[in-house]
Design a protein around this motif. Sequence first.
Motif, PDB file in Angstrom:
ATOM      1  N   VAL A   1      -7.992   9.162  10.590  1.00 11.32           N
ATOM      2  CA  VAL A   1      -7.355   7.767  10.269  1.00 11.32           C
ATOM      3  C   VAL A   1      -8.417   7.206   9.303  1.00 11.32           C
ATOM      4  O   VAL A   1      -9.536   7.055   9.438  1.00 11.32           O
ATOM      5  CB  VAL A   1      -7.246   7.248  11.594  1.00 11.32           C
ATOM      6  N   MET A   2      -7.929   6.831   8.106  1.00 11.41           N
ATOM      7  CA  MET A   2      -8.683   6.019   6.991  1.00 11.41           C
ATOM      8  C   MET A   2      -8.325   4.485   7.089  1.00 11.41           C
ATOM      9  O   MET A   2      -9.189   3.722   6.547  1.00 11.41           O
ATOM     10  CB  MET A   2      -8.136   6.527   5.660  1.00 11.41           C
ATOM     11  N   THR A   3      -7.202   4.026   7.674  1.00 12.51           N
ATOM     12  CA  THR A   3      -6.765   2.955   7.946  1.00 12.51           C
ATOM     13  C   THR A   3      -6.424   2.378   9.279  1.00 12.51           C
ATOM     14  O   THR A   3      -5.160   2.949   9.405  1.00 12.51           O
ATOM     15  CB  THR A   3      -5.813   2.100   6.830  1.00 12.51           C
ATOM     16  N   PRO A   4      -6.943   1.926  10.090  1.00 12.32           N
ATOM     17  CA  PRO A   4      -6.304   1.834  11.420  1.00 12.32           C
ATOM     18  C   PRO A   4      -4.970   0.920  11.712  1.00 12.32           C
ATOM     19  O   PRO A   4      -5.038  -0.032  10.945  1.00 12.32           O
ATOM     20  CB  PRO A   4      -7.468   0.955  12.237  1.00 12.32           C
TER      21      PRO A   4
ATOM     22  N   ILE B   1       2.096  -4.294   4.049  1.00 14.80           N
ATOM     23  CA  ILE B   1       3.190  -3.226   3.865  1.00 14.80           C
ATOM     24  C   ILE B   1       2.804  -2.095   3.520  1.00 14.80           C
ATOM     25  O   ILE B   1       2.354  -1.796   2.425  1.00 14.80           O
ATOM     26  CB  ILE B   1       4.544  -3.914   3.295  1.00 14.80           C
ATOM     27  N   VAL B   2       3.152  -0.795   4.051  1.00  7.87           N
ATOM     28  CA  VAL B   2       2.873   0.369   3.365  1.00  7.87           C
ATOM     29  C   VAL B   2       3.746   1.379   3.330  1.00  7.87           C
ATOM     30  O   VAL B   2       4.942   1.241   4.246  1.00  7.87           O
ATOM     31  CB  VAL B   2       1.725   0.918   4.520  1.00  7.87           C
ATOM     32  N   GLN B   3       3.950   2.157   2.217  1.00  9.35           N
ATOM     33  CA  GLN B   3       5.233   2.924   1.912  1.00  9.35           C
ATOM     34  C   GLN B   3       4.581   4.390   2.232  1.00  9.35           C
ATOM     35  O   GLN B   3       3.275   4.589   1.867  1.00  9.35           O
ATOM     36  CB  GLN B   3       5.349   2.982   0.570  1.00  9.35           C
ATOM     37  N   VAL B   4       5.259   5.207   3.138  1.00  9.46           N
ATOM     38  CA  VAL B   4       4.535   6.396   3.591  1.00  9.46           C
ATOM     39  C   VAL B   4       5.458   7.246   3.278  1.00  9.46           C
ATOM     40  O   VAL B   4       6.698   7.306   3.078  1.00  9.46           O
ATOM     41  CB  VAL B   4       4.200   6.348   5.082  1.00  9.46           C
ATOM     42  N   GLU B   5       4.832   8.453   2.962  1.00  6.96           N
ATOM     43  CA  GLU B   5       5.619   9.677   2.695  1.00  6.96           C
ATOM     44  C   GLU B   5       6.016  10.436   4.140  1.00  6.96           C
ATOM     45  O   GLU B   5       7.333  10.997   4.060  1.00  6.96           O
ATOM     46  CB  GLU B   5       4.847  10.851   1.783  1.00  6.96           C
ATOM     47  N   HIS B   6       5.377  10.345   5.124  1.00  4.44           N
ATOM     48  CA  HIS B   6       5.564  11.115   6.170  1.00  4.44           C
ATOM     49  C   HIS B   6       5.249  10.077   7.598  1.00  4.44           C
ATOM     50  O   HIS B   6       4.225   9.606   7.471  1.00  4.44           O
ATOM     51  CB  HIS B   6       4.673  12.560   6.491  1.00  4.44           C
ATOM     52  N   LEU B   7       6.105  10.350   8.428  1.00  8.97           N
ATOM     53  CA  LEU B   7       5.914   9.357   9.550  1.00  8.97           C
ATOM     54  C   LEU B   7       5.924  10.394  10.843  1.00  8.97           C
ATOM     55  O   LEU B   7       6.817  11.223  11.132  1.00  8.97           O
ATOM     56  CB  LEU B   7       7.057   8.372   9.766  1.00  8.97           C
TER      57      LEU B   7
ATOM     58  N   LEU C   1       0.595  -1.079   0.008  1.00  6.64           N
ATOM     59  CA  LEU C   1       0.196   0.137  -0.047  1.00  6.64           C
ATOM     60  C   LEU C   1       0.894   1.192  -0.206  1.00  6.64           C
ATOM     61  O   LEU C   1       2.050   1.159   0.377  1.00  6.64           O
ATOM     62  CB  LEU C   1      -0.949   0.088   1.291  1.00  6.64           C
ATOM     63  N   LYS C   2       0.187   2.484  -0.309  1.00  3.09           N
ATOM     64  CA  LYS C   2       0.812   3.627  -0.377  1.00  3.09           C
ATOM     65  C   LYS C   2       0.047   4.644   0.404  1.00  3.09           C
ATOM     66  O   LYS C   2      -1.190   4.777   0.130  1.00  3.09           O
ATOM     67  CB  LYS C   2       1.192   4.256  -1.507  1.00  3.09           C
ATOM     68  N   ALA C   3       0.618   5.149   1.533  1.00  3.63           N
ATOM     69  CA  ALA C   3      -0.036   6.225   2.116  1.00  3.63           C
ATOM     70  C   ALA C   3       0.650   7.494   2.284  1.00  3.63           C
ATOM     71  O   ALA C   3       1.817   7.578   2.183  1.00  3.63           O
ATOM     72  CB  ALA C   3      -0.376   5.876   3.609  1.00  3.63           C
ATOM     73  N   PHE C   4      -0.074   8.534   2.439  1.00  2.00           N
ATOM     74  CA  PHE C   4       0.732   9.873   2.567  1.00  2.00           C
ATOM     75  C   PHE C   4       1.249   9.963   4.005  1.00  2.00           C
ATOM     76  O   PHE C   4       2.161  10.650   4.083  1.00  2.00           O
ATOM     77  CB  PHE C   4      -0.506  10.923   2.439  1.00  2.00           C
ATOM     78  N   LYS C   5       0.538   9.509   5.147  1.00  2.00           N
ATOM     79  CA  LYS C   5       0.969   9.669   6.425  1.00  2.00           C
ATOM     80  C   LYS C   5       0.680   8.733   7.325  1.00  2.00           C
ATOM     81  O   LYS C   5      -0.295   7.892   7.003  1.00  2.00           O
ATOM     82  CB  LYS C   5       0.401  11.225   7.056  1.00  2.00           C
TER      83      LYS C   5
ATOM     84  N   GLY D   1       1.090   2.727  13.033  1.00  2.00           N
ATOM     85  CA  GLY D   1       0.575   2.356  11.740  1.00  2.00           C
ATOM     86  C   GLY D   1      -0.942   2.758  11.235  1.00  2.00           C
ATOM     87  O   GLY D   1      -1.401   2.288  10.194  1.00  2.00           O
ATOM     88  N   ASN D   2      -1.480   3.810  11.902  1.00  2.00           N
ATOM     89  CA  ASN D   2      -2.382   4.611  11.456  1.00  2.00           C
ATOM     90  C   ASN D   2      -2.135   5.241  10.213  1.00  2.00           C
ATOM     91  O   ASN D   2      -1.360   6.123  10.292  1.00  2.00           O
ATOM     92  CB  ASN D   2      -3.106   5.527  12.636  1.00  2.00           C
ATOM     93  N   LEU D   3      -3.119   5.264   9.053  1.00  2.00           N
ATOM     94  CA  LEU D   3      -2.923   5.602   7.930  1.00  2.00           C
ATOM     95  C   LEU D   3      -3.714   6.835   7.365  1.00  2.00           C
ATOM     96  O   LEU D   3      -4.977   6.875   7.826  1.00  2.00           O
ATOM     97  CB  LEU D   3      -2.861   4.450   6.940  1.00  2.00           C
ATOM     98  N   VAL D   4      -3.191   7.688   6.777  1.00  2.00           N
ATOM     99  CA  VAL D   4      -3.891   8.835   6.128  1.00  2.00           C
ATOM    100  C   VAL D   4      -3.626   8.880   4.909  1.00  2.00           C
ATOM    101  O   VAL D   4      -2.412   8.878   4.465  1.00  2.00           O
ATOM    102  CB  VAL D   4      -3.602  10.126   6.924  1.00  2.00           C
ATOM    103  N   TYR D   5      -4.623   8.756   3.889  1.00  2.00           N
ATOM    104  CA  TYR D   5      -4.397   8.874   2.408  1.00  2.00           C
ATOM    105  C   TYR D   5      -4.524  10.300   1.761  1.00  2.00           C
ATOM    106  O   TYR D   5      -5.067  10.937   2.387  1.00  2.00           O
ATOM    107  CB  TYR D   5      -5.128   7.575   1.601  1.00  2.00           C
ATOM    108  N   HIS D   6      -3.669  10.529   0.708  1.00  2.00           N
ATOM    109  CA  HIS D   6      -3.944  11.993   0.101  1.00  2.00           C
ATOM    110  C   HIS D   6      -4.949  11.943  -0.968  1.00  2.00           C
ATOM    111  O   HIS D   6      -4.691  11.252  -2.028  1.00  2.00           O
ATOM    112  CB  HIS D   6      -2.730  12.254  -0.272  1.00  2.00           C
TER     113      HIS D   6
END
Length: 218
Positions: free
Chosen positions: A202-205, A185-191, A153-157, A162-167
Amino acid sequence: MQKLMTMEEVPSILNDGMTIMAGGFMGVGTPEKLVSAILEANLKDLTLIANDTAFVETGVGPLVVNRRLKKVITSHIGTNPETGRQMLSGELEVELVPQGTLAERIRAGGSGLGGVLTPTGVGTVVEEGKEKIVVDGREYLLEKPLRCEVALLKAFKADKAGNLVYHRSARNFNPLMALAADTVIVQVEHLVEIGEIDPDEVMTPGILVDKIVVAGGC
């Protein structure tokens, strides 16, 4: 559990012949650096579940071009001519699924359902080999659930839990796939630190996310 990992560690979770899902819509929201990690690890004979095969040079397209796939389950291949070429030559098995049906099959896999009933495809080549069920006089196809061993997966933040926010539109198939995988496994831009993301954002817990790779934008 320590969820942070480096890009170099990603191949240790993957094996030849696995079934993987990859988020994205025409490459938007696809974790391209995770795709690159697959290429660099020389993984092969993968089954890919994705909305589309993007373009030759972007999204999941390089997996097709470099012949890392034995099968694709997808709704659209028209933007990547190499997918069609390999399909027609018999080099790649392609299962075409109407886009809404694909989304619901993944949702069913994530929800533990036995499948979904849809009228989409009745009377077309889509119905070949599938069970038909009549409900209130109308024919439906039984579409079976889809799951995978690993979702990329890819998430913005993300926070460290592991709580995710998408753009925006990069959200697309990513949240659905997070539900339908044994390992996410998620690739994120900002941690950020735990607590820095408003729970309403949060869009994915985080309970669904196993590993986080910080890789910036792509």
